[in-house]
Scaffold this motif. Sequence first.
Motif, short mmCIF file in Angstrom:
data_model
loop_
_atom_site.label_atom_id
_atom_site.label_comp_id
_atom_site.label_asym_id
_atom_site.label_seq_id
_atom_site.Cartn_x
_atom_site.Cartn_y
_atom_site.Cartn_z
N LEU A 8 0.83 -1.20 0.00
CA LEU A 8 0.00 0.00 0.00
C LEU A 8 0.87 1.25 0.00
CD1 LEU A 8 -2.74 -1.04 2.57
CD2 LEU A 8 -2.94 -0.94 0.09
N PRO A 9 0.45 2.30 -0.70
CA PRO A 9 1.27 3.52 -0.81
C PRO A 9 1.13 4.41 0.41
CG PRO A 9 -0.74 3.80 -2.05
CD PRO A 9 -0.79 2.39 -1.51
N THR A 10 1.63 3.97 1.52
CA THR A 10 1.53 4.75 2.76
C THR A 10 2.85 5.39 3.14
OG1 THR A 10 2.03 2.79 4.09
CG2 THR A 10 -0.30 3.26 3.65
N GLY A 11 3.93 5.07 2.41
CA GLY A 11 5.23 5.60 2.81
C GLY A 11 5.67 5.04 4.14
N GLY A 12 5.16 3.88 4.50
CA GLY A 12 5.48 3.30 5.80
C GLY A 12 4.33 3.48 6.77
N ILE A 13 4.08 2.43 7.57
CA ILE A 13 3.03 2.53 8.59
C ILE A 13 3.40 3.64 9.57
CG2 ILE A 13 1.99 1.30 10.54
CD1 ILE A 13 2.12 -1.23 8.93
N ASN A 14 2.39 4.29 10.12
CA ASN A 14 2.59 5.46 10.99
C ASN A 14 3.11 5.05 12.37
OD1 ASN A 14 2.53 8.14 11.74
ND2 ASN A 14 0.37 8.11 12.30
N ILE A 15 4.32 4.51 12.39
CA ILE A 15 4.90 4.04 13.65
C ILE A 15 5.13 5.19 14.62
CG2 ILE A 15 6.92 2.93 14.69
CD1 ILE A 15 5.28 0.96 13.18
N TRP A 16 5.75 6.26 14.13
CA TRP A 16 6.16 7.36 15.01
C TRP A 16 5.33 8.61 14.82
CZ3 TRP A 16 8.63 4.72 18.21
CH2 TRP A 16 9.54 3.75 17.84
N SER A 17 4.24 8.52 14.06
CA SER A 17 3.40 9.69 13.79
C SER A 17 4.21 10.84 13.21
CB SER A 17 2.69 10.15 15.08
OG SER A 17 1.84 9.14 15.56
N HIS A 18 5.10 10.50 12.31
CA HIS A 18 5.99 11.53 11.76
C HIS A 18 6.16 11.31 10.26
CE1 HIS A 18 9.28 14.40 11.51
NE2 HIS A 18 9.05 14.71 12.77
N GLN A 19 6.12 12.42 9.50
CA GLN A 19 6.18 12.33 8.05
C GLN A 19 7.59 12.12 7.52
OE1 GLN A 19 6.12 15.06 9.70
NE2 GLN A 19 7.36 16.62 8.71
N HIS A 20 8.63 12.42 8.32
CA HIS A 20 10.00 12.34 7.82
C HIS A 20 10.41 10.89 7.58
CE1 HIS A 20 13.94 13.67 6.85
NE2 HIS A 20 14.51 13.14 7.91
N HIS A 21 10.23 10.03 8.55
CA HIS A 21 10.36 8.59 8.35
C HIS A 21 9.72 7.88 9.52
CE1 HIS A 21 13.29 7.16 11.36
NE2 HIS A 21 13.96 8.28 11.18
N ASN A 22 9.35 6.62 9.29
CA ASN A 22 8.75 5.80 10.33
C ASN A 22 9.45 4.46 10.42
OD1 ASN A 22 6.11 7.02 11.62
ND2 ASN A 22 6.17 7.69 9.48
N ALA A 23 10.78 4.51 10.29
CA ALA A 23 11.57 3.29 10.34
C ALA A 23 11.66 2.77 11.77
CB ALA A 23 12.97 3.56 9.79
N LEU A 24 11.59 1.45 11.89
CA LEU A 24 11.71 0.79 13.18
C LEU A 24 12.87 -0.19 13.10
CD1 LEU A 24 10.53 0.21 16.02
CD2 LEU A 24 9.17 -1.59 14.96
N PRO A 25 13.91 -0.02 13.92
CA PRO A 25 15.06 -0.92 13.84
C PRO A 25 14.71 -2.32 14.29
CG PRO A 25 15.24 0.51 15.75
CD PRO A 25 14.05 0.99 14.97
N THR A 26 15.55 -3.26 13.92
CA THR A 26 15.31 -4.64 14.32
C THR A 26 15.49 -4.79 15.83
OG1 THR A 26 17.63 -5.22 13.97
CG2 THR A 26 16.13 -5.47 12.09
N LYS A 27 15.03 -5.91 16.32
CA LYS A 27 15.13 -6.19 17.75
C LYS A 27 16.59 -6.19 18.19
CE LYS A 27 13.73 -9.58 21.23
NZ LYS A 27 13.06 -10.89 21.45
N ALA A 28 17.46 -6.74 17.34
CA ALA A 28 18.88 -6.77 17.69
C ALA A 28 19.45 -5.37 17.83
CB ALA A 28 19.65 -7.56 16.63
N SER A 29 18.96 -4.43 16.98
CA SER A 29 19.45 -3.05 17.08
C SER A 29 19.08 -2.44 18.41
CB SER A 29 18.86 -2.22 15.94
OG SER A 29 19.29 -2.69 14.69
N LEU A 30 17.84 -2.69 18.86
CA LEU A 30 17.40 -2.13 20.14
C LEU A 30 18.12 -2.76 21.32
CD1 LEU A 30 13.56 -1.82 19.59
CD2 LEU A 30 15.24 0.02 19.71
#
Length: 625
Positions: free
Chosen positions: A110-132
């Motif tokens: 779907l053309p959402t530019g990413g799910i609204n993880i952080w409620s932010h238009q710049h990016h909504n990237a979520l690192p992997t569990k290992a990163s956290l």
Amino acid sequence: MGYNISSGRTGGGGGGPTGVALTSVRVIDIILDESHPRWKELGGWDSLGTIFYTGVTETTSVTKPDKNNAARPLYPNIKQYPLKNEIVIILKGANKDIYGLNKDHDTYYLPTGGINIWSHQHHNALPTKASLEGESGQSTVQDYQASENGMTRQVTDGSSEIDLGNYFKEQLNVKPLLPYEGDYIIEGRYGNSIRFGASVKDDVIPENNKNDWSQGDEEIGTPITIIRNGQSKELDDKGWVPTIEDINRDDSSIYMTSNQKISSLIVASTNFQSYLSEIILPVDPITQLTDPPIVEVKEPEPPEKPTEQEIEEEITQQDNETTPSPPSPVEEEPTEEPAGETDSLSFFDEMTESGQVSEEDFVEYQIAHENTEIGGSEEDPVVEGDPSNLPDPSSTPNNEGAEKHKQEKKEIKEGKKSKGYPYTLTNKHGKEIIIVAPKSWSQLSNNLGPTSTRITKLFIHTTAGNIKNTTVDVMNYFFHSKNWGTGGYHFLIEASGKVTQIYKDSQITNGVKGQNSNSVHFSWIGGLDFKQGKNMMTKGQAITLVDMVKFYCKRYPDIEVFGHNQVAEKACPWFFVPKFMTELGLEKNRGLVNPQWQLDMNELPNYQKVGQQVARGEYPFNNLA
């Protein structure tokens, strides 16, 4: 291995259609041009926007895109390309082989530019569990803070460890727009946006959420459309805190109003010479080529020979012009108003006499500086004796520089000298300075020149003049009204919040008599009748002043910051600087010395309050009663 779209788990490859199940996945790669290794295999240019993905619960990101874990954009005309590590929703759908013998479906996102993880238009990237858990270092973990509603992301250390792509760089200061009831907002990743909104009223929204398009008489709900291409470069780095469009400080914008008045608009130019000019209609180029207009050529008529009487009258007139007349009292230097007050638009009379406009349609441009009870810089012998004020004698033989200064003053009074940038100005000794166009502090601070060992103090001023004045107006006043060899300030902040650097740190100026040898001087333009609620500091000026003071406290760690009113019986800069410094958390740089401030102690509580407002960005300022 394939990714099972129904279960959301990694499993065996392939599989038939699974209906319309929607599944969340993490993007690990995307095809954006022909340089991608899978570009040709997946259809060349038809593969643009194809993403490769893995499960959202995977502990590490897959570095090599699996051919079975690919998805194409769902819509042909709306494409929002996600970044690496953003979460998107995928589904199965028919493809062009629906009537063939091969696979009859593809995976789409779907053309959402990413799910609204952080409620932010710049990016909504979520690192992997290992990163956290430490794969990318402790700095990434600290970016994610626990809250009652889950995890929030607030990067405060100036960096981010999330892989977003080959060249996409996270910008921590990109802010979302603050919404109002009923708004429809489209936002890009870079501070560009379109707001389909309406007017709201101050009595229904918090003080800090007031906007510039709802200050008129229009009703709530009056529509407005705002297109903004780039947010202000002078916002803070708290990208999670929303902002509001700023017509004066955003990179560029278009406001399509109904009947609103933009209350803070600062006109870029007051030149109305294009008004009533002759309109040249466009011509069809085909018609112009096939049927060009015939230009009538007339032989010029010979000029009439002057009579003997006309020749004698012309000679008499030339003789009179060569004889200098004594200066008229009106030509003397003004004592209350600076030179340039009589500047006017050359077409004013023509427009008013035509009946199309009246005198009331023109805004009086009052030039007033250095009210001696408020500001009042004083000429300092230490400054005026500085050799840097004097020109090279070889460049100005026979006092040509002083004559140039005199001629320049005449041109300014007659309105003949252009105020365009770069603006050249000559002091009484014939020394030229060049004034460049004002810039945002973020631009100017990158090229201030070297530091100076003489700097130990910073003084904050107001010009005590009209808020509409420019740097050119102020410097003309110093050079041609006060007849100084040096201006009063190193930096001047105009109403827009933009700044002009007049002198480098190494140059001594006429800021505060007796304090100039080791000081640098900032001044905001305006402040003539601040106490009556007019010519008050703008939001742009306050934000810029805060940024400048913070910058100089880093540039000179031991610098002491004062207001003019701490060392002289002046109201300048209309607030109490020690309170201002305290609010900024810069107590170390407060200029509290003995003897104490010379400010009227009865006025001190009001000035403390204004200092607090300037530092915190609270607007509008409360009037000083």
